[in-house]
Design an enzyme around this catalytic site. Structure first.
Site, PDB file in Angstrom:
ATOM      1  N   ASP A 114      -5.700  -5.231  -1.664  1.00 21.43           N
ATOM      2  CA  ASP A 114      -4.595  -4.726  -0.840  1.00 21.43           C
ATOM      3  C   ASP A 114      -3.678  -5.861  -0.362  1.00 21.43           C
ATOM      4  O   ASP A 114      -4.139  -6.890   0.131  1.00 21.43           O
ATOM      5  CB  ASP A 114      -5.178  -3.998   0.376  1.00 21.43           C
ATOM      6  CG  ASP A 114      -4.172  -3.122   1.084  1.00 21.43           C
ATOM      7  OD1 ASP A 114      -3.195  -3.668   1.631  1.00 21.43           O
ATOM      8  OD2 ASP A 114      -4.360  -1.901   1.095  1.00 21.43           O
ATOM      9  N   SER A 141       0.824  -1.198   0.000  1.00 15.16           N
ATOM     10  CA  SER A 141       0.000   0.000   0.000  1.00 15.16           C
ATOM     11  C   SER A 141       0.868   1.261   0.000  1.00 15.16           C
ATOM     12  O   SER A 141       1.680   1.446  -0.901  1.00 15.16           O
ATOM     13  CB  SER A 141      -0.960  -0.038   1.194  1.00 15.16           C
ATOM     14  OG  SER A 141      -1.929   0.971   1.112  1.00 15.16           O
TER      15      SER A 141
END
Length: 341
Positions: free
Chosen positions: A195, A43
């Site tokens: 993610d 991320s």
């Protein structure tokens, strides 16, 4: 002449809290005693890693610092259009925690009632536009001085996908940062990704197989523990996110602690023992400053907030260098068993 130590950097994700990691990197790059062999990230950690490599290609340490600042400063200018803003009272009190701001509450309601596709059928993504201006795929892939390992989660299998430096692209970075309640899955070569924090925040195991350095410096933006029991819905959601995204790291660290114990006890001999690698684990963090910030503040990209986090990161890294540099190459500076077992 100062001795140089080679390290691997593991960068946690955490939205705008990645500006803390930006500050850490700025201080580590400024200290020429550290040589970075490899960097892993998820991320925001993935964004920091990619921009670091790009800047390094064009200007070494100074180029990396300049590129990181340019990226985060432009991100800050995008706050003008963000609905998540501090209230006048928050600003007056110097409060960075914006869980109760009208914009944050409205965004939370929309996320709970509408899918990403329903909210954004045209799939406009300001982060993609930002990366188009700051991410140079050729420059990143040409940074042979530093290896990169960026994590994303395969939606279909639940397994982690590691994108190496040679595979990095804007889509790979967006996949690593794709929160399923915020964005549609990012599809790469027909495979949908969410993610990377679900399976590695950040991933550690690539350092075992693909780097020579024994030192792993973990840059943490999520507090390892919290006192008390969450009461409000926001507090429950915050803590649940931290536990979920910390689960993969905890599992990896447990495995590392087990292997280190086998090595220390001489329990594994013969040819197989040559495949085991001793790792020295270190951590740069500031839980006292970051823990009071709710998870919604990870969507706060106000320039003053980003600079505040940057300052915290530089301070934490500077203190870590002063107290821990001598431990590099010799021992872990954190108790892995106490932290993760």
């Amino acid at each position: 002449m100062n001795e140089t130590r080679r390290v691997n950097l593991a960068l946690q994700g955490g939205g705008s809290h990645g500006a803390f990691t930006w500050g850490v990197l700025d201080a580590l790059l400024e200290d020429e005693r550290l040589a970075i062999e490899a960097v892993s990230g998820t991320s925001a950690g993935a964004m920091n890693a990619a921009i670091l490599l790009q800047g390094w290609t064009s200007g070494g340490r100074a180029g990396a610092r300049t590129a990181l600042r340019a990226f985060w400063e432009e991100l800050g200018t995008m706050s003008i259009a963000s609905p998540i803003q501090r209230t006048p009272l928050d600003r007056l009190q110097g409060n960075w925690n914006i869980d109760d701001s009208p914009g944050a509450l409205w965004a939370d309601l929309i996320q709970r009632t509408l899918t990403p596709w329903q909210r954004n059928p045209l799939k406009f993504d300001p982060l993609r536009e930002l990366l188009r201006r700051h991410f140079d795929e050729k420059a990143v892939r040409a940074c042979h001085a530093i290896k990169a390992f960026i994590a994303a989660t395969n939606v279909q299998t639940g397994k982690v996908r590691i994108f190496t430096r040679e595979e990095l692209s804007i889509d790979a970075l967006l996949a690593s940062a794709c929160l399923p309640n915020v964005h549609d899955a990012v599809v790469i070569d027909g495979v949908p990704y969410w993610d990377g924090g679900f399976r590695g925040n950040p991933p550690i195991w690539p350092f075992i197989y693909d780097s020579d350095s024994h030192d792993v410096v973990l840059v943490e933006v999520d507090p390892p523990s919290r006192e008390g029991v969450p009461r409000s819905n926001a507090e429950v959601a915050d803590r649940l996110n931290e536990i979920t995204f910390g689960g993969a790291l905890m599992s990896e660290m447990r495995a590392i602690a087990f292997v280190q114990e086998l090595i220390d006890q001489g329990a594994v001999t013969g040819e197989f023992s040559q495949r085991l690698k001793r790792l020295f684990i270190h951590s740069i963090a500031d839980a006292a400053s970051l823990a009071p910030l709710g998870s919604v503040s990870k969507f706060n990209i106000e320039p003053a907030f980003l600079e505040h986090l940057f300052g915290l990161g530089r301070k934490a890294a500077t203190a870590w260098l002063a107290t821990t540099f001598k431990a590099l190459g010799a021992e872990s500076s954190i108790d892995i068993r106490a932290r993760f077992l």
